[in-house]
Design an enzyme around this catalytic site. Structure first.
Site, PDB file in Angstrom:
ATOM      1  N   HIS A  65       0.837  -1.195   0.000  1.00  0.00           N
ATOM      2  CA  HIS A  65       0.000   0.000   0.000  1.00  0.00           C
ATOM      3  C   HIS A  65       0.866   1.237   0.000  1.00  0.00           C
ATOM      4  CE1 HIS A  65       0.881  -0.947   4.223  1.00  0.00           C
ATOM      5  NE2 HIS A  65       0.800   0.356   4.470  1.00  0.00           N
ATOM      6  N   CYS A 204       1.479   4.014  11.594  1.00  0.00           N
ATOM      7  CA  CYS A 204       2.456   3.526  10.626  1.00  0.00           C
ATOM      8  C   CYS A 204       2.747   4.637   9.628  1.00  0.00           C
ATOM      9  CB  CYS A 204       1.960   2.262   9.924  1.00  0.00           C
ATOM     10  SG  CYS A 204       0.532   2.514   8.847  1.00  0.00           S
TER      11      CYS A 204
END
Length: 688
Positions: A65, A204
């Site tokens: 991603h 993250c």
């Protein structure tokens, strides 16, 4: 709202054998629907994100991603591999692959859906249903969010601090952020008769997937363990802070993150478990139990430390040591930059004899250039005087946070006093941080916890550090520092050229990574005790670091047809980045084609480093690129060294990419308007 996952973005027989191939196969489906505008630009962004941290999860799941300017709307594609694809998970290859794409400026409503998916992936029933799906339509129906009607208004609008404030499955579609979510159980009460309470933060780098997966794992583990848990997800869908009441009521905190926790000082004084975000996904129960054990023995952590922010607890000592040292170096660099530039300007205005000028506090003539030069020189000298204490102080800060600052600064001052220099500062910082960490691990009476960070830890840390530096390790380190200084002063001929080659290779190997930083730290450390040799080293390091982006800019200009449209655009920016000594300007090229770009960059860096040392170029400033050329010794030869390395790297990368074309690999990548037609473009793979 646009359908997140139409059936056209589902491949139940993903034939790719590598993660690069899987990303390309799924990205091509996105591009066919107009959701990705530049296929190879998007894949380069995916590769750059993958390089930060593998995206494989235990249980056979891969979630490549990224955020990308080449994505038109938040979207995802799903592939199911019959043979499995290695995404770096510890338990083996992934058979379920989700390619998650978000635009650089995605809205919160769309990103909330992606966060919901990330949470659902942690549920065994959902994953099993995906493996059992027989048609793309069935898989798409499982993944796409169902309509979520607004919940009825609660009877009690003001819940207590640890009441559940949101669903464990994520924010509803259209939410403008996510409230802290809670996982609760009916057992596991604290000794005082209250449920054991933990607050957690997950985050993250992209804030799309791992953030919410870690939150979901922790919530499930909390329910099983009977622990009262609230999680603050600092992700792309926005976030709502944990309330001060919730934090105050908590017995411990868990941070599962790969980027710094925002406003972490809120958790000062809480027993804290600090790990990377993947630990929150893979071993949540262990983290919660560790937090409970810390609370029971009174082991508190008061604020963020750069080391803990660097990764999981399993990081080796070498990785932690490097992070500690880089913490000190990063805070020292501004002092080096300001002091070095001031001194260099002073020499440019008043000549090298300015170092014998009297103090400007006693003698200053407003109309004399020499007085202004003396002012600059003496101010720069004062800035340089802080180098070693700042280095030591922030190494200790990296290890033990604010309680380590005073012992570190004291140790650095002792290093200056005994002439231990840069090496003494390194040792003092490690001693100070280690001492504070050791004291923090002792079981402290509750009455003393409040004064530990501001009184006890600085007091004991300073006393122990000063004792060891003055009476034990200081003199041997000072002797080693003097030997290093003498060696640098005597560098000449072949020895200097070999050192230039080594530094050039290190600067260009990982383009701002650990090896690059080690070489740079070695150079600026020499500026703390400047001599002819250390100034040559600084010049060689900066020259070599300028080569990779300049070479990529030159290559895209000379042979643009070997590069994608995105790379050619990046090449234009690389001219300025390289000229400014920003090696990271070459990262997009290295991420897309590492086996060709990195060796070419290293070759050019070695040539430039060797020539800079051979030409005896010197530099007092730690940064600035071509903008500090007037302050460089032998500036014309310095420019020749940079040009030679740039041409070498550009020539090699053109040669290597040309060989790829001759071997049958298409010279242009998809999305390039000028590319020659290629048969079967869907089978093009990412260059190795």
């Amino acid at each position: 709202m646009q359908n997140l996952l139409p059936a056209d973005l589902v491949d139940l027989d993903l034939s790719a054998e590598s993660k690069e191939g899987a990303a390309r196969a799924l990205a091509e489906r996105m591009a066919a629907l107009g959701r990705v505008t530049d296929l190879d630009g998007f894949l380069a962004d995916v590769a750059a994100r993958e390089a930060q941290m593998p995206t494989g999860l235990e249980g056979g799941i891969g979630i490549p991603h990224c955020r990308s300017a080449h994505v038109t709307t938040p979207t995802l594609a799903f592939g199911r591999s019959p043979s499995g694809i290695d995404f770096g998970a510890p338990d083996g290859p992934a058979d379920l692959v989700f390619l998650i794409a978000a635009p650089a400026g995605a809205d919160d409503a769309h990103l909330s859906i992606l966060s919901t998916l990330a949470r659902r992936l942690m549920r065994p029933d959902f994953v099993a249903a995906l493996r059992a799906a027989t048609t793309p339509e069935e898989a798409a129906a499982l993944i796409n969010p169902a309509p979520n009607p607004a919940p009825p208004a609660p009877e009690n609008p003001a819940p207590p601090a640890f009441e559940e404030r949101g669903s464990g499955g994520g924010a509803p579609e259209g939410a403008r952020g996510e409230a802290p979510v809670s996982g609760r159980g009916g057992v596991g009460e604290s000794p005082a008769g209250q449920p054991f309470r933990i607050v957690a933060v997950t985050s993250c780098p992209t804030g799309i997937a791992h953030t919410y997966m870690a939150a979901e794992s922790l919530q499930q583990a909390a329910v099983e363990a009977g622990i009262d848990l609230q999680v603050e997800t600092q992700g792309s869908a926005g976030f709502t802070k944990l309330t001060p009441e919730a934090i105050a009521a908590a017995d411990a905190a868990v941070f599962a993150h790969d980027v710094p926790v925002r406003e972490r000082a809120r958790f000062a004084g809480k027993p804290t478990v600090d790990v990377g975000v993947k630990a929150g996904i893979n071993r949540p129960a262990e983290l919660l139990q560790e937090a409970r054990a810390k609370a029971e023995r009174g082991d508190t952590t008061t604020a963020p430390t750069p080391v803990e922010e660097a990764g999981e607890e399993q990081d080796g000592y070498g990785a932690k040591l490097r992070t500690w040292l880089m913490s000190g170096v990063s805070y020292m660099v501004p002092f080096v930059a300001a002091g070095g530039l001031l001194i260099a300007l002073a020499f440019a205005i008043g000549g090298y004899e300015i170092n014998t000028a009297p103090s400007v506090a006693e003698h200053f003539v407003w109309t004399e250039a020499a007085s202004w030069a003396a002012l600059l020189f003496q101010t720069g000298g004062l800035a340089f005087g802080f180098l070693v204490p700042v280095l030591a102080g922030y190494i200790a800060y990296g290890m033990a946070d604010r309680p380590g600052l005073v012992p570190g600064f004291v140790g650095g001052a002792v290093a200056l006093t005994i002439n231990a220099g840069f090496l003494g500062g390194l040792i003092a910082g490690l001693i100070a941080g280690g001492t504070v960490l050791a004291v923090q691990r002792l079981k402290i009476p509750t009455a003393l916890r409040g004064i530990m960070p501001v009184v006890v830890l600085p007091l004991i840390g300073s006393a122990v550090t000063a004792f060891l530096m003055f009476l034990v390790v200081g003199k041997p380190v000072a002797s080693l520092q003097q030997a290093l200084t003498d060696w640098l002063s005597g560098l000449s001929g072949a020895n200097a050229i070999i050192l230039g080659v080594i530094l050039g290779l290190m600067m260009c190997f990982d383009l701002g990574g650990p090896l690059n930083k080690v070489a740079y730290a070695f150079a600026i450390g020499g500026l703390a005790t400047p001599n002819e040799g250390s100034l040559k080293v600084m010049a060689a390091v900066m020259a070599a670091g300028m080569v990779p982006p300049l070479a990529m800019a030159l290559a895209t200009t000379v042979r643009g047809r070997l590069f994608s449209k995105t790379e050619r655009e990046n090449g234009k920016a690389a001219w300025f980045l390289g000229a400014s000594f920003i090696s990271e300007g070459a990262i997009p090229f290295a991420a897309a084609d590492p086996l060709r770009v990195i060796p070419a960059a290293m070759a050019g860096g070695a040539v430039t480093g060797a020539l800079s040392m051979a030409f005896e170029c010197t530099l007092r400033a730690p940064h600035g690129g071509i903008f500090v050329i007037p302050l460089i010794g032998n500036p014309l030869l310095y420019l020749i060294a940079i040009a030679a390395g740039t041409v070498t790297s550009a020539g090699l990368v053109i040669l290597l990419k040309g060989m790829r074309k001759q071997d049958g690999t298409p010279r242009q990548q998809a999305g390039d308007a000028e590319a020659a037609p290629q048969p079967e473009p869907a089978k093009v793979t990412v260059a190795a």
